[in-house]
Write an enzyme that holds these catalytic residues in place. Structure first.
Site, PDB file in Angstrom:
ATOM      1  CG  ASN A  56      -0.302  -0.450   2.483  1.00  0.00           C
ATOM      2  OD1 ASN A  56       0.295  -1.524   2.557  1.00  0.00           O
ATOM      3  ND2 ASN A  56      -0.381   0.379   3.506  1.00  0.00           N
TER       4      ASN A  56
ATOM      5  CB  SER B 271     -10.728  -3.648   1.514  1.00  0.00           C
ATOM      6  OG  SER B 271     -11.454  -2.592   2.096  1.00  0.00           O
TER       7      SER B 271
ATOM      8  CB  CYS C  34       2.467  11.393  13.278  1.00  0.00           C
ATOM      9  SG  CYS C  34       2.987  12.495  14.573  1.00  0.00           S
TER      10      CYS C  34
HETATM   11  C1  LIG Z   1      -6.602  -0.619   3.447  1.00  0.00           C
HETATM   12  C2  LIG Z   1      -5.851  -1.884   3.588  1.00  0.00           C
HETATM   13  C3  LIG Z   1      -6.248  -2.886   4.487  1.00  0.00           C
HETATM   14  C4  LIG Z   1      -7.403  -2.692   5.447  1.00  0.00           C
HETATM   15  O1  LIG Z   1      -8.655  -2.760   4.834  1.00  0.00           O
HETATM   16  P1  LIG Z   1      -9.917  -2.156   5.607  1.00  0.00           P
HETATM   17  O2  LIG Z   1     -11.090  -2.535   4.738  1.00  0.00           O
HETATM   18  O3  LIG Z   1      -9.718  -0.684   5.682  1.00  0.00           O
HETATM   19  O4  LIG Z   1      -9.973  -2.821   6.931  1.00  0.00           O
HETATM   20  C5  LIG Z   1      -5.535  -4.054   4.535  1.00  0.00           C
HETATM   21  N1  LIG Z   1      -4.464  -4.242   3.735  1.00  0.00           N
HETATM   22  C6  LIG Z   1      -4.048  -3.321   2.858  1.00  0.00           C
HETATM   23  C7  LIG Z   1      -2.865  -3.601   2.009  1.00  0.00           C
HETATM   24  C8  LIG Z   1      -4.714  -2.107   2.757  1.00  0.00           C
HETATM   25  O5  LIG Z   1      -4.277  -1.181   1.910  1.00  0.00           O
END
Ligand SMILES: *Cc1c(COP(=O)(O)O)cnc(C)c1O
Length: 404
Positions: free
Chosen positions: A169, A217, A343
């Site tokens: 991410n 997600s 942070c």
């Molecule tokens: C955003 C994210 C999550 C968490 O997903 P949620 O639906 O916000 O709980 C898990 N893994 C990665 C790589 C993400 O970018």
């Protein structure tokens, strides 16, 4: 003031069509588990959504469990490993009973890292694989760990689960999931991948990759927040994190979040239709941003791997300028980005991902993540390229003054 949203990896706005479906579905208040006609209608729409999601990642609809999001899906996989009784008294004993090793990476999302650390405190041995400067895991080390697992007769030394994210991410790096999964299976281990940042950006094909678990997600693909799914390959162990009713064949209790699930289905359908155009569009913008910034700001460093990364993401370090300060100045100009560093309770903590890639503290503190999406435009890129160079040179001149 112009507003530029370049934080799509944190969350995405609702797609207009998804929003329409979502709002309509809010009227369907019946419980999807009720036997009456209204309940059956909701159940039918939930099953349509399940098929749309199955189509997007190429699995059977029966292999999907709806959850409250990526975090819950990831937690469910790790908690399943922790369900000792579950793995030792069930039909899984012969395959997995007594196995106590887990392999993951240093650059996973916090919900995987925290889940893994918890298991480490409960008697599991967890290996956090290092990555190279571009964020690729050390495949040789990975293979060696699995080879050890194959050789030993001690079940406690055998690998139970591998959990490696498809795309990161923060820096966007993509791991070779199909290849990594094949090695895990040769050692009899289960394989999970957090594909939250890959779905809708690159082709995700669970049948081809042969993974056992895959996390998705909804709010990262232009759908509502608070809904997600876990793919669980048919025949693979799963212990419900949420105990209660018989929803999802007992895999996840709780009254169906029907409007969100129905909207999730629509978001999947659109993500599939737009996969190619998404790729070309976001990659062009990202590459344009990198090219211009490299030309106009001296001494910057692009983190991650643009070649083997998701198309929409770039993380850039601006040595001599502090990340939080850059972010604040961008924000004042209407540009919504993210720092690579989080942070934590007032103290500046470097991003665990950048630290794992070997970026020194100075570069890790001065890094910004730009993540584009389908609503981003070249005008957004142009605006960032106009605003950012003077911000960096101002901040750099301050930091030089401080030093001298
Ligand atoms: C955003 C994210 C999550 C968490 O997903 P949620 O639906 O916000 O709980 C898990 N893994 C990665 C790589 C993400 O970018």
């Amino acid at each position: 003031m112009k507003l530029v949203y370049v934080d799509y990896n944190a969350t995405t706005p609702l797609d207009e069509q998804v929003k329409k479906v979502f709002i309509e579905a809010l009227e369907l208040y019946a419980n999807g588990s009720s036997m009456h006609e209204d309940g059956r209608l909701v159940a039918k729409k939930i099953e349509t959504a399940r098929s749309q999601l199955a189509h997007l990642i190429n699995c059977e609809p029966s292999e999907l469990v709806f959850t409250s999001g990526g975090s819950e899906s990831n937690n469910t996989v790790f908690q399943t490993m922790n369900a000792h009784n579950f793995l030792s008294t069930s039909k899984y004993q012969r395959l997995y009973g007594g196995r106590k090793r887990i392999i993951t990476t240093q650059i996973e999302h916090p919900c995987v890292l925290e889940s893994a650390r918890e298991l480490a405190q409960r008697g599991f041995t967890v290996e956090f694989l290092p990555v190279d400067s571009k964020g690729h895991i050390d495949v040789e080390r990975y293979k060696a760990l699995l080879e050890e697992s194959k050789q030993t007769d001690n079940p406690q030394q055998k690998v139970l689960l591998v959990s490696i994210m498809t795309a990161n991410n923060e820096i966007g790096t993509i791991q070779p999931i199909k290849e990594l999964c094949a090695y895990a299976h040769q050692a009899g281990a289960l394989f999970h991948t957090d594909a939250v940042q890959a779905v809708g950006k690159i082709p995700v094909n669970v049948k081809d990759w042969d993974v056992d678990y895959l996390t998705i997600s909804c709010h990262k693909i232009y759908g509502p927040k608070g809904v997600g799914a876990l793919f669980v390959k048919s025949g693979v162990p799963l212990s419900s994190l949420i105990k209660g009713g018989h929803q999802e064949h007992g895999a996840r209790a709780g009254t169906y979040n029907a409007p969100s699930i129905i909207a999730f289905g629509e978001a999947c359908k659109i993500a599939q239709e737009q996969l190619d155009s998404y790729y070309t569009h976001t990659k062009a913008l990202r590459d344009s941003l990198c090219e211009t910034l490299l030309k106009h700001i001296p001494n910057i460093r692009i983190n991650g791997d643009l070649e083997q990364g998701i198309p929409n993401t770039v993380d850039i370090s601006f040595p001599g300028a502090e990340g939080e300060a850059i972010l604040l100045h961008l924000d004042l100009c209407g540009i919504r980005a993210s720092t690579g560093s989080a942070c934590a309770s007032g103290s500046l903590e470097s991003s665990h991902v950048l630290v794992a890639t070997g970026v020194g503290p100075e570069l890790a503190h001065g890094s910004i993540r730009f993540s584009f999406g389908k609503y981003s435009t070249q005008a957004d890129v142009d605006y960032i390229c106009e605003v950012l160079p003077p911000i960096i040179s101002r901040l750099r001149s301050f930091s030089t003054l401080e030093v001298s």
